[in-house]
Scaffold this motif. Structure first.
Motif, PDB file in Angstrom:
ATOM      1  N   HIS A 246       0.826  -1.206   0.000  1.00  0.00           N
ATOM      2  CA  HIS A 246       0.000   0.000   0.000  1.00  0.00           C
ATOM      3  C   HIS A 246       0.865   1.262   0.000  1.00  0.00           C
ATOM      4  CE1 HIS A 246      -3.337   2.718   0.810  1.00  0.00           C
ATOM      5  NE2 HIS A 246      -2.558   3.276   1.731  1.00  0.00           N
ATOM      6  N   GLU A 256       0.095   9.145   8.782  1.00  0.00           N
ATOM      7  CA  GLU A 256      -1.327   9.003   8.449  1.00  0.00           C
ATOM      8  C   GLU A 256      -1.547   7.890   7.424  1.00  0.00           C
ATOM      9  OE1 GLU A 256      -4.122  10.234   9.828  1.00  0.00           O
ATOM     10  OE2 GLU A 256      -2.700  10.998  11.304  1.00  0.00           O
ATOM     11  N   ASN A 257      -0.678   7.850   6.414  1.00  0.00           N
ATOM     12  CA  ASN A 257      -0.853   6.814   5.401  1.00  0.00           C
ATOM     13  C   ASN A 257      -0.420   5.446   5.905  1.00  0.00           C
ATOM     14  OD1 ASN A 257      -1.760   6.174   2.726  1.00  0.00           O
ATOM     15  ND2 ASN A 257       0.374   5.777   2.197  1.00  0.00           N
ATOM     16  N   LYS A 259      -1.126   4.369   8.799  1.00  0.00           N
ATOM     17  CA  LYS A 259      -2.325   3.841   9.449  1.00  0.00           C
ATOM     18  C   LYS A 259      -3.133   3.011   8.454  1.00  0.00           C
ATOM     19  CE  LYS A 259      -3.341   7.645  12.727  1.00  0.00           C
ATOM     20  NZ  LYS A 259      -4.422   8.585  13.103  1.00  0.00           N
ATOM     21  N   THR A 260      -3.391   3.633   7.301  1.00  0.00           N
ATOM     22  CA  THR A 260      -4.164   2.919   6.279  1.00  0.00           C
ATOM     23  C   THR A 260      -3.419   1.667   5.831  1.00  0.00           C
ATOM     24  OG1 THR A 260      -5.014   5.060   5.569  1.00  0.00           O
ATOM     25  CG2 THR A 260      -5.373   3.209   4.085  1.00  0.00           C
ATOM     26  N   LEU A 293     -11.685  -4.470   3.053  1.00  0.00           N
ATOM     27  CA  LEU A 293     -11.322  -3.172   3.638  1.00  0.00           C
ATOM     28  C   LEU A 293     -12.562  -2.421   4.114  1.00  0.00           C
ATOM     29  CD1 LEU A 293      -8.478  -2.087   1.198  1.00  0.00           C
ATOM     30  CD2 LEU A 293      -8.242  -2.609   3.639  1.00  0.00           C
ATOM     31  N   VAL A 297     -13.606  -0.897   7.866  1.00  0.00           N
ATOM     32  CA  VAL A 297     -14.192   0.412   8.179  1.00  0.00           C
ATOM     33  C   VAL A 297     -15.379   0.218   9.124  1.00  0.00           C
ATOM     34  CG1 VAL A 297     -15.389   2.420   7.226  1.00  0.00           C
ATOM     35  CG2 VAL A 297     -13.420   1.458   6.008  1.00  0.00           C
TER      36      VAL A 297
ATOM     37  N   PHE B 302      -8.796   5.966  10.552  1.00  0.00           N
ATOM     38  CA  PHE B 302      -7.881   5.970   9.408  1.00  0.00           C
ATOM     39  C   PHE B 302      -8.657   6.404   8.182  1.00  0.00           C
ATOM     40  CE2 PHE B 302      -9.574   2.227   7.334  1.00  0.00           C
ATOM     41  CZ  PHE B 302     -10.166   1.548   8.372  1.00  0.00           C
ATOM     42  N   ASP B 303      -7.907   6.827   7.187  1.00  0.00           N
ATOM     43  CA  ASP B 303      -8.501   7.303   5.948  1.00  0.00           C
ATOM     44  C   ASP B 303      -8.393   6.199   4.921  1.00  0.00           C
ATOM     45  OD1 ASP B 303      -9.488   8.923   3.914  1.00  0.00           O
ATOM     46  OD2 ASP B 303      -7.455   9.519   3.343  1.00  0.00           O
ATOM     47  N   ILE B 304      -9.521   5.693   4.463  1.00  0.00           N
ATOM     48  CA  ILE B 304      -9.441   4.673   3.437  1.00  0.00           C
ATOM     49  C   ILE B 304     -10.048   5.248   2.170  1.00  0.00           C
ATOM     50  CG2 ILE B 304     -11.597   3.420   4.005  1.00  0.00           C
ATOM     51  CD1 ILE B 304      -8.629   1.328   3.646  1.00  0.00           C
ATOM     52  N   THR B 305      -9.168   5.649   1.275  1.00  0.00           N
ATOM     53  CA  THR B 305      -9.630   6.143  -0.015  1.00  0.00           C
ATOM     54  C   THR B 305      -9.196   5.099  -1.016  1.00  0.00           C
ATOM     55  OG1 THR B 305      -8.901   8.256   0.876  1.00  0.00           O
ATOM     56  CG2 THR B 305      -9.829   8.267  -1.338  1.00  0.00           C
TER      57      THR B 305
END
Lengths: 307, 307
Positions: A246, A256-257, A259-260, A293, A297, B302-305
């Motif tokens: 990822h 921050e990224n 985390k994802t 994913l 969420v 978290f940001d899931i885009t």
């Protein structure tokens, strides 16, 4: 963005409370490559196998964008073989057999064709070899992630300490984090490890999820609750592959990224444990990953509207 | 929105790897009341104590909006006393002493002044007494939450099974969920329990967080990673108090709001373990709770885009 992966490609024989296998394909680099290749290609593989490693397995990896120039094939020896038996909790296991075979001679060189490397994943290996790999890159990779294990903490601590100063992300399990630091509290252990070299620390807790530490920040990713954990072998390496995959895909190594990326790693690991070995990773599609994913969420998102 | 709490008010003597206490105030209903009273008042307490229970402790609770009409004071007996010693992992403990004292005679009646009850928290008690309490309400509370323990699963299973049919939310730890169902997988265990009466199941996993199950949905709340868990006594009851307190405050018993309530419960529990007994719960302010909740947002968001 290319990823270079260094680690084992091997045979495993696995026994769980529910079932058992004969020799199947395993090894840390195998799992990392299967997971990461969903997100970015090429994956530049560095490993060593014997004359018994199936040609079809190498071809299956190549078909997924995994370059095997760095996979040494030793004609007169056998591949690394591990056999283990899991306890009912699936978090602990006994090793039954460890046949190093070709792994005893593993002294890898980074092929010239791999010099263009942005992301480097150092699987669990002799710390001195991990260092050698890093030093062979003319330009330091943008991000270096390393795994290790209790054996090296106990037998090669000085080398390991040196390797730690050379990497960006350390990936260990909870007992290893405690062993490295002598701290029972994972928060205290993390604080110490972040002074030893790595700027990011990931602590894997198996079915209890994973923690990401950076500066004074912490992030937690759960494991997906599943009907059954069928075989945990390779889950940690699959997690690592999803994580670095990822990051390489998004070209973003911010906290921050990450985390994802840890959620992506957890999603990949949740597939891995559903069947033996790499079987499930070979079956799933990008759509399956996207759906999983979304389940993550749902699993952790909540609305906090504080009055 | 009023909350009625049924449970023990007691003395504990606690030993951890780091420190120990003499007799301090404990008991499930005590912890629930301390936590819930941050969110809604009155808390209508039903319990039993002996002649040794300090008047100041009752007054301290009353000052927080806890009604004690339902707390029976037995003049010629002592309060329930428990003594235990925690192992290094702080997840397991040995009971050293259990002196039931007044608890042997606990046969509570719901005071008339408590009949206006929207939320009922049944602490870990004899299942037949839990039933009796429910039956004494002329109008069924809007939401009934119950706790139980391995002892009742083993010794009063038929009564417990009957109580389960009468409640909305069951709150147990992972080993109790496994014991009730004979299923090792918590997902499978949850599926079974949700056919036994409760529409919601919360599985507490101590330092490994908590799971909320409802229909085919699942939500996970981590425990806050702390420098030290100083004393886990009462953490589960404090969690329950925060959970039911948030629901009562928001008057919303949807699954979505229960997610938030579990995070609130986890936040309250994270304070509880920072000092012995109820000490930390007595110190903190609503602002402290708000800040801790924000830390939970940081911990899991978290940001899931997805591309």
């Amino acid at each position: 963005m290319s990823i270079t992966v260094v680690g084992t490609m091997a045979f495993d024989a696995i026994e769980t409370p529910f079932d058992k296998t004969d020799k199947i394909i395993g090894g840390s680099a195998t799992y990392v490559a299967y997971a990461a290749s969903f997100f970015v290609q090429p994956i530049q593989q560095i490993s060593i196998v014997g004359n018994d490693f199936p040609q079809e397995e190498l071809q299956a990896l190549q078909a997924r964008g995994v370059k095997t120039d760095g996979v040494e094939i030793v004609p007169d020896k056998k591949s690394f073989f591990w056999s283990g038996k899991y306890h009912l909790d699936m978090n602990s296991r006994d090793t039954l057999i460890t046949d190093l075979n070709v792994l005893a001679d593993f002294d890898p060189n980074v092929p010239d064709s791999y010099q263009d490397c942005d992301f480097l994943m150092l699987g669990n290996l002799v710390p001195a070899i991990q260092q050698k790999i890093i030093n062979q890159f003319k330009q330091r990779p943008k991000l270096i992630v390393m795994d290790t294990m209790n054996f090296w903490i106990e037998t090669a601590w000085e080398d390991l300490k040196q390797t730690l100063t050379m990497v960006d992300v350390l990936l260990v399990n909870d007992s290893e984090a405690r062993q490295i630091t002598g701290e029972y509290s994972l928060v205290k252990a993390a604080r110490k490890i972040l002074t030893m070299g790595p700027k990011f620390l990931i602590v894997k807790k198996g079915e209890h999820g994973a923690l990401l530490f950076h500066e004074n920040k912490v992030f937690f990713a759960p494991a997906m609750p599943l009907d059954d954990v069928f075989d945990p072998t390779g889950a940690g390496d699959t997690f690592a592959g999803g994580f670095i995959g990822h990051l390489a895909k998004t070209k973003d190594i911010s906290f921050e990224n990450m985390k994802t990326a840890i959620i992506v790693g957890s999603a990949m690991a949740s597939f891995c444990v559903e069947k033996f070995g790499t079987e499930r990773l070979k079956e799933i599609s990008k759509e399956d990953i996207g759906n999983r994913l979304q389940e993550f969420v749902q699993l952790v998102n909540f609305d906090i509207t504080l009055a």
